[in-house]
Motif scaffolding. Sequence first.
Motif, mmCIF file in Angstrom:
data_model
loop_
_atom_site.group_PDB
_atom_site.id
_atom_site.type_symbol
_atom_site.label_atom_id
_atom_site.label_comp_id
_atom_site.label_asym_id
_atom_site.label_seq_id
_atom_site.Cartn_x
_atom_site.Cartn_y
_atom_site.Cartn_z
ATOM 1 N N PHE A 37 0.842 -1.188 0.000
ATOM 2 C CA PHE A 37 0.000 0.000 0.000
ATOM 3 C C PHE A 37 0.880 1.242 0.000
ATOM 4 C CE2 PHE A 37 -3.048 -3.090 1.125
ATOM 5 C CZ PHE A 37 -4.293 -2.571 0.847
ATOM 6 N N ASN A 38 0.315 2.348 -0.453
ATOM 7 C CA ASN A 38 1.032 3.619 -0.385
ATOM 8 C C ASN A 38 1.253 3.986 1.076
ATOM 9 O OD1 ASN A 38 0.991 3.921 -3.175
ATOM 10 N ND2 ASN A 38 -0.960 4.991 -3.132
ATOM 11 N N THR A 39 2.312 4.737 1.332
ATOM 12 C CA THR A 39 2.584 5.189 2.689
ATOM 13 C C THR A 39 1.432 6.067 3.171
ATOM 14 O OG1 THR A 39 4.946 5.142 2.263
ATOM 15 C CG2 THR A 39 4.211 6.450 4.138
ATOM 16 N N ILE A 40 0.973 5.800 4.393
ATOM 17 C CA ILE A 40 -0.145 6.539 4.973
ATOM 18 C C ILE A 40 0.426 7.603 5.897
ATOM 19 C CG2 ILE A 40 -2.218 6.375 6.387
ATOM 20 C CD1 ILE A 40 -2.269 3.360 5.552
ATOM 21 N N ASN A 41 0.057 8.846 5.674
ATOM 22 C CA ASN A 41 0.497 9.966 6.497
ATOM 23 C C ASN A 41 -0.717 10.632 7.124
ATOM 24 O OD1 ASN A 41 3.357 9.892 5.797
ATOM 25 N ND2 ASN A 41 2.673 10.526 3.779
ATOM 26 N N VAL A 42 -0.707 10.760 8.457
ATOM 27 C CA VAL A 42 -1.784 11.438 9.176
ATOM 28 C C VAL A 42 -1.159 12.450 10.133
ATOM 29 C CG1 VAL A 42 -3.446 9.552 8.976
ATOM 30 C CG2 VAL A 42 -1.876 9.584 10.899
ATOM 31 N N PHE A 43 -1.959 13.421 10.549
ATOM 32 C CA PHE A 43 -1.459 14.503 11.388
ATOM 33 C C PHE A 43 -1.651 14.193 12.867
ATOM 34 C CE2 PHE A 43 -2.707 16.706 7.420
ATOM 35 C CZ PHE A 43 -1.431 17.045 7.013
ATOM 36 N N THR A 44 -0.731 14.720 13.681
ATOM 37 C CA THR A 44 -0.790 14.585 15.131
ATOM 38 C C THR A 44 -0.699 15.968 15.763
ATOM 39 O OG1 THR A 44 1.602 14.392 15.378
ATOM 40 C CG2 THR A 44 0.382 12.355 15.027
ATOM 41 N N GLU A 45 -1.023 16.035 17.035
ATOM 42 C CA GLU A 45 -0.819 17.270 17.792
ATOM 43 C C GLU A 45 0.676 17.410 18.057
ATOM 44 O OE1 GLU A 45 -3.053 19.578 18.744
ATOM 45 O OE2 GLU A 45 -4.591 18.441 17.691
ATOM 46 N N ALA A 46 1.183 18.625 18.022
ATOM 47 C CA ALA A 46 2.595 18.856 18.298
ATOM 48 C C ALA A 46 2.739 20.135 19.102
ATOM 49 C CB ALA A 46 3.384 18.961 17.007
ATOM 50 N N SER A 47 3.716 20.140 19.991
ATOM 51 C CA SER A 47 3.917 21.315 20.819
ATOM 52 C C SER A 47 4.657 22.399 20.044
ATOM 53 C CB SER A 47 4.717 20.936 22.060
ATOM 54 O OG SER A 47 5.970 20.424 21.684
ATOM 55 N N ARG A 48 4.176 23.617 20.146
ATOM 56 C CA ARG A 48 4.776 24.807 19.524
ATOM 57 C C ARG A 48 4.891 24.724 18.003
ATOM 58 N NH1 ARG A 48 9.558 26.366 23.701
ATOM 59 N NH2 ARG A 48 8.314 26.072 25.550
ATOM 60 N N ARG A 49 4.227 23.795 17.409
ATOM 61 C CA ARG A 49 4.215 23.697 15.955
ATOM 62 C C ARG A 49 2.772 23.522 15.524
ATOM 63 N NH1 ARG A 49 7.948 18.948 14.265
ATOM 64 N NH2 ARG A 49 7.037 18.062 16.110
ATOM 65 N N HIS A 51 1.579 21.099 13.521
ATOM 66 C CA HIS A 51 1.202 19.699 13.647
ATOM 67 C C HIS A 51 2.427 18.809 13.488
ATOM 68 C CE1 HIS A 51 1.685 19.058 9.342
ATOM 69 N NE2 HIS A 51 1.011 20.156 9.145
ATOM 70 N N GLY A 52 2.260 17.563 13.867
ATOM 71 C CA GLY A 52 3.267 16.538 13.615
ATOM 72 C C GLY A 52 2.709 15.561 12.600
ATOM 73 N N THR A 53 3.483 14.542 12.260
ATOM 74 C CA THR A 53 3.051 13.574 11.262
ATOM 75 C C THR A 53 3.348 12.161 11.743
ATOM 76 O OG1 THR A 53 3.593 15.148 9.516
ATOM 77 C CG2 THR A 53 3.292 12.877 8.858
ATOM 78 N N LEU A 54 2.379 11.272 11.548
ATOM 79 C CA LEU A 54 2.568 9.843 11.758
ATOM 80 C C LEU A 54 2.542 9.194 10.378
ATOM 81 C CD1 LEU A 54 2.700 7.297 13.614
ATOM 82 C CD2 LEU A 54 0.197 7.273 13.495
ATOM 83 N N SER A 55 3.628 8.513 10.017
ATOM 84 C CA SER A 55 3.735 7.848 8.722
ATOM 85 C C SER A 55 3.816 6.345 8.945
ATOM 86 C CB SER A 55 4.982 8.296 7.970
ATOM 87 O OG SER A 55 4.932 9.672 7.727
ATOM 88 N N VAL A 56 2.993 5.604 8.197
ATOM 89 C CA VAL A 56 2.964 4.143 8.318
ATOM 90 C C VAL A 56 3.106 3.539 6.930
ATOM 91 C CG1 VAL A 56 1.594 2.153 9.044
ATOM 92 C CG2 VAL A 56 1.487 4.277 10.362
ATOM 93 N N ASP A 57 4.084 2.658 6.791
ATOM 94 C CA ASP A 57 4.313 1.926 5.554
ATOM 95 C C ASP A 57 3.891 0.487 5.813
ATOM 96 O OD1 ASP A 57 5.196 1.436 2.953
ATOM 97 O OD2 ASP A 57 7.210 0.916 3.643
ATOM 98 N N MET A 58 2.954 -0.028 5.026
ATOM 99 C CA MET A 58 2.408 -1.353 5.309
ATOM 100 C C MET A 58 1.935 -2.046 4.045
ATOM 101 S SD MET A 58 -1.181 -0.963 4.933
ATOM 102 C CE MET A 58 -1.809 -2.283 5.871
ATOM 103 N N GLY A 59 1.562 -3.313 4.213
ATOM 104 C CA GLY A 59 1.022 -4.104 3.128
ATOM 105 C C GLY A 59 0.202 -5.249 3.688
ATOM 106 N N ARG A 85 -8.697 5.119 10.589
ATOM 107 C CA ARG A 85 -8.279 4.508 11.862
ATOM 108 C C ARG A 85 -7.006 5.150 12.397
ATOM 109 N NH1 ARG A 85 -10.752 -0.699 13.377
ATOM 110 N NH2 ARG A 85 -12.721 -0.610 12.263
ATOM 111 N N LEU A 86 -6.053 5.399 11.513
ATOM 112 C CA LEU A 86 -4.794 5.996 11.964
ATOM 113 C C LEU A 86 -4.969 7.450 12.385
ATOM 114 C CD1 LEU A 86 -2.250 4.439 9.463
ATOM 115 C CD2 LEU A 86 -2.453 3.978 11.906
ATOM 116 N N GLN A 87 -5.861 8.183 11.718
ATOM 117 C CA GLN A 87 -6.091 9.567 12.118
ATOM 118 C C GLN A 87 -6.729 9.632 13.499
ATOM 119 O OE1 GLN A 87 -5.101 12.535 10.336
ATOM 120 N NE2 GLN A 87 -5.380 13.088 12.452
ATOM 121 N N LEU A 130 6.999 8.598 13.737
ATOM 122 C CA LEU A 130 6.321 9.749 14.344
ATOM 123 C C LEU A 130 7.284 10.909 14.296
ATOM 124 C CD1 LEU A 130 3.913 10.928 15.847
ATOM 125 C CD2 LEU A 130 4.946 10.143 17.967
ATOM 126 N N ASN A 131 6.873 11.951 13.583
ATOM 127 C CA ASN A 131 7.748 13.095 13.388
ATOM 128 C C ASN A 131 7.081 14.344 13.897
ATOM 129 O OD1 ASN A 131 9.765 14.721 12.529
ATOM 130 N ND2 ASN A 131 9.332 14.492 10.360
#
Length: 131
Positions: A37-49, A51-59, A85-87, A130-131
Amino acid sequence: MIRRQFLALTVVASLIAPAATASEPKKKGGGEGYTQFNTINVFTEASRRRHGTLSVDMGLYSDDAKLVEQIRLYQPRLQDAYVARLQAYAGSLNSSALVNADFIVMQLQTATDAILGRKGAKVLLGTVLLN
């Protein structure tokens, strides 16, 4: 004379080589039952920014050829369910949180079984970042 023959052989060899490699079947990474599957990127809460990003590579992997074909047909629906689900999970993360890969696999596996209507496809994680 020898130089001309060598050049002629070089030209002929360059024409034959692509034809020989084109007839060989391309080896698929992960095996016949694996669907990447294509890499899944969703947003997270981040301090002083913003947003952050959660990236999941799967199949998905399955030994059943009919299920592999069904996975390929349902790939857009599966991708959408995975993003949802990831969001939902990523909304609870912040920049200092640790990612629970077991929970992610459980969520993706539940979504897979619900959409495909049966079990048999196994979720395989590649990279979780998690970035």
